[in-house]
Design a protein around this motif. Structure first.
Motif, short mmCIF file in Angstrom:
data_model
loop_
_atom_site.label_atom_id
_atom_site.label_comp_id
_atom_site.label_asym_id
_atom_site.label_seq_id
_atom_site.Cartn_x
_atom_site.Cartn_y
_atom_site.Cartn_z
N VAL A 246 0.81 -1.23 0.00
CA VAL A 246 0.00 0.00 0.00
C VAL A 246 0.84 1.28 0.00
CG1 VAL A 246 -1.65 1.36 1.36
CG2 VAL A 246 -2.07 -1.07 0.96
N VAL B 14 2.00 2.61 -3.48
CA VAL B 14 1.03 2.99 -4.51
C VAL B 14 0.77 4.49 -4.40
CG1 VAL B 14 -1.28 2.64 -5.45
CG2 VAL B 14 -0.02 0.71 -4.47
N ILE C 91 -3.23 5.42 -8.24
CA ILE C 91 -4.06 4.25 -8.53
C ILE C 91 -4.09 3.94 -10.03
CG2 ILE C 91 -6.44 3.38 -8.50
CD1 ILE C 91 -6.74 4.67 -5.75
N LEU D 212 -5.78 -5.26 -3.92
CA LEU D 212 -4.88 -4.19 -3.50
C LEU D 212 -5.60 -2.84 -3.53
CD1 LEU D 212 -2.11 -3.12 -2.70
CD2 LEU D 212 -1.49 -3.10 -5.13
N VAL E 205 -5.83 0.04 -0.63
CA VAL E 205 -5.32 1.38 -0.93
C VAL E 205 -6.41 2.42 -0.65
CG1 VAL E 205 -4.58 2.91 -2.80
CG2 VAL E 205 -3.59 0.63 -2.60
N ASP F 126 -6.86 3.04 2.96
CA ASP F 126 -5.77 3.90 3.43
C ASP F 126 -6.03 5.35 3.04
OD1 ASP F 126 -2.83 4.09 4.41
OD2 ASP F 126 -2.76 5.04 2.43
N ARG F 127 -6.54 5.57 1.83
CA ARG F 127 -6.78 6.94 1.33
C ARG F 127 -7.84 7.66 2.16
NH1 ARG F 127 -2.83 5.73 -1.49
NH2 ARG F 127 -2.58 6.16 -3.72
N SER G 8 -6.11 3.45 7.90
CA SER G 8 -4.82 2.83 7.62
C SER G 8 -4.48 1.78 8.67
CB SER G 8 -3.72 3.90 7.61
OG SER G 8 -4.02 4.95 6.71
#
Length: 455
Positions: A137, A140, A143, A174, A178, A181-182, A186
């Motif tokens: 993560v 990245v 995206i 994935l 991600v 997390d965005r 997280s």
């Protein structure tokens, strides 16, 4: 509610009064023999063959080690509560409350089992290991760029190869972590919470599907079993639990579309296509959910949902393709990556049949006996909903097995398929429900206390 399309209650009254029939004993003994053989065979085999099996607690991916934890008492109490009150409450509560309670109970059961291994090892630390999704993560930054370069990083032995789990799945997996997390969720605890929440919601999806294709009374009978599933050992926390939840809701929406008309049918059909379309970008193997989807259409005796679902699914495929990821390219590269690793050494002579012993651990003895009842010729000819749904799940597992792309670890990998075997518990006589729930609980508790599962 639509017309009943075959219910589990239409059984011979004399058999229905018995806790266990001769056929049930045969099914139970066969399941026990399969599991015993899968445990014993590696002990008797050639030393090199045993090493190549590459599991320390065959047929499960883990290692033996008796242990207790903070979740032990909670797990036992939840199991006792479901055994004592589950069958009765499933009949007496309102339908919506049955669905909600089943999901919440499954969530509590899954979390308590995870806590037997501890907060870090059993929950928050599962998805942050170097071979897992969260390891990728932070890298990245874009995206669109990740999707565009995804296929080029699947094969192993490259400087920028994806980690084991990321490379072994389409980019949807994935992408999910991600996006978490965005939005500020997280870390391992949030990722695990997402996986467990979506996975446990599958309990509701199974009940809704069963009620739509059969009736609410039949669905109520499986409620305690989907809540107390032994598969919860791997639902907390393996990303395959997340895949199971997504796929199960795709099937539930398809069942709604197949058993209603008008605007609601169109919305459910499109929703099913979008959800199942996204599912194959979480796990390549979820194309086999098409077997379960076909069973839904056969039971409902209609093809109408296909007219909405297929274009919606193709739209999802088109979106990923527009960003640079073509599913078929990814699949062929994953097959190549699969045989770059231990799959070349793991013997199909063992895993070809021991896979089903692994899956048996995730569904428990109740599902095995229910499946034995489903396999009776008269029931298959009658096209009862719970029979066809459970056999569709079994057929998907068989296809996955003969592909030789699922050698070991199927206790988690096959969760999206094996969970449908639980609907066969509707075929068990009511007087025996608590007896079989005890078996389900003991299965999960023994595994979680005797084996340090890796997932």
């Amino acid at each position: 509610m639509t017309e009943t399309l075959g219910t589990a209650t239409e059984t011979d009254n004399s058999e229905h009064r018995r806790w266990i029939s001769r056929g049930d004993l045969v099914s139970l003994l066969a399941a026990s023999a399969l599991l015993s053989a899968a445990v014993i065979a590696p002990m008797l085999g050639d030393p090199e063959w045993r090493i190549n099996i590459f599991v320390l607690a065959p047929p499960l991916f883990g290692e033996y080690g008796p242990h207790f934890g903070f979740g032990t008492a909670a797990a036992v109490l939840i199991a006792l509560a479901v055994i004592a009150y589950g069958p009765t409450l499933a009949v007496r509560m309102s339908w919506r409350l049955v669905v909600f309670t089943s999901m919440v109970t499954c969530l509590a059961w899954t979390f308590s089992l995870a806590m037997i291994d501890g907060w870090d090892r059993g929950f928050a630390g599962r998805l942050i290991r170097p071979d897992e999704y969260l390891a990728e993560v932070p890298g990245v930054s874009s995206i669109p760029a990740m999707l565009d370069e995804f296929s080029g990083r699947i094969l192993d032995f490259q400087p920028d190869s994806w980690t084991t789990h990321v490379s072994g799945h389409p980019p949807g997996s994935l992408l999910t972590f991600v996006l978490l997390d965005r939005v500020g969720l997280s870390g391992g605890a949030w990722a695990a919470s997402w996986v467990v929440l979506i996975g446990c919601s599958a309990a509701g999806a199974l009940l809704i599907t069963t009620a739509r294709l059969s009736d609410e009374a039949t669905a109520r009978r499986i409620a305690p079993f989907v809540a107390l599933t032994p598969g919860a050992v791997w639902m907390g926390v393996s990303a395959d639990g997340y895949y199971m939840g997504v796929a199960a809701w795709g099937i539930a929406l398809l069942a709604i579309a197949a058993t209603t008309t008008g605007k609601r049918a169109v919305i459910a059909g499109v929703g099913s296509g979008l959800v199942l379309g996204f599912a194959i970008f979480l796990n390549y193997g979820l194309v086999l959910m098409g077997v379960v989807a076909l069973a839904v259409l056969v039971i409902a005796r209609t093809y109408r949902p296909v007219l909405c679902a297929v274009p919606a699914a193709l739209a999802v495929v088109g979106i990923f393709a527009a960003f640079g990821f073509w599913w078929l390219d990814g699949y062929h590269l994953v097959v190549e990556r699969y045989y770059q690793g231990i799959a070349t050494r793991r013997p199909f002579s063992y895993w070809g049949w021991a896979n089903f012993a692994s899956a048996l651990c995730a569904v428990g003895p109740a599902a095995a006996v229910g499946l034995g009842r489903a396999l009776r010729p008269g029931r298959i000819r009658g096209r009862e909903a719970v029979v066809l749904l459970s056999l569709a799940g079994l057929l998907a597992m068989i296809i996955a097995d003969v592909s030789a792309l699922s050698k070991a670890e199927v206790e988690r990998i096959w969760l999206p398929f094996s969970v449908w075997l639980l609907v066969a518990t509707a075929l068990l006589p009511r007087p025996s429900q608590r007896f079989w729930l005890v078996g389900q609980a003991i299965t999960a508790l023994l595994i979680n206390h005797l084996v340090w599962t890796y997932w």
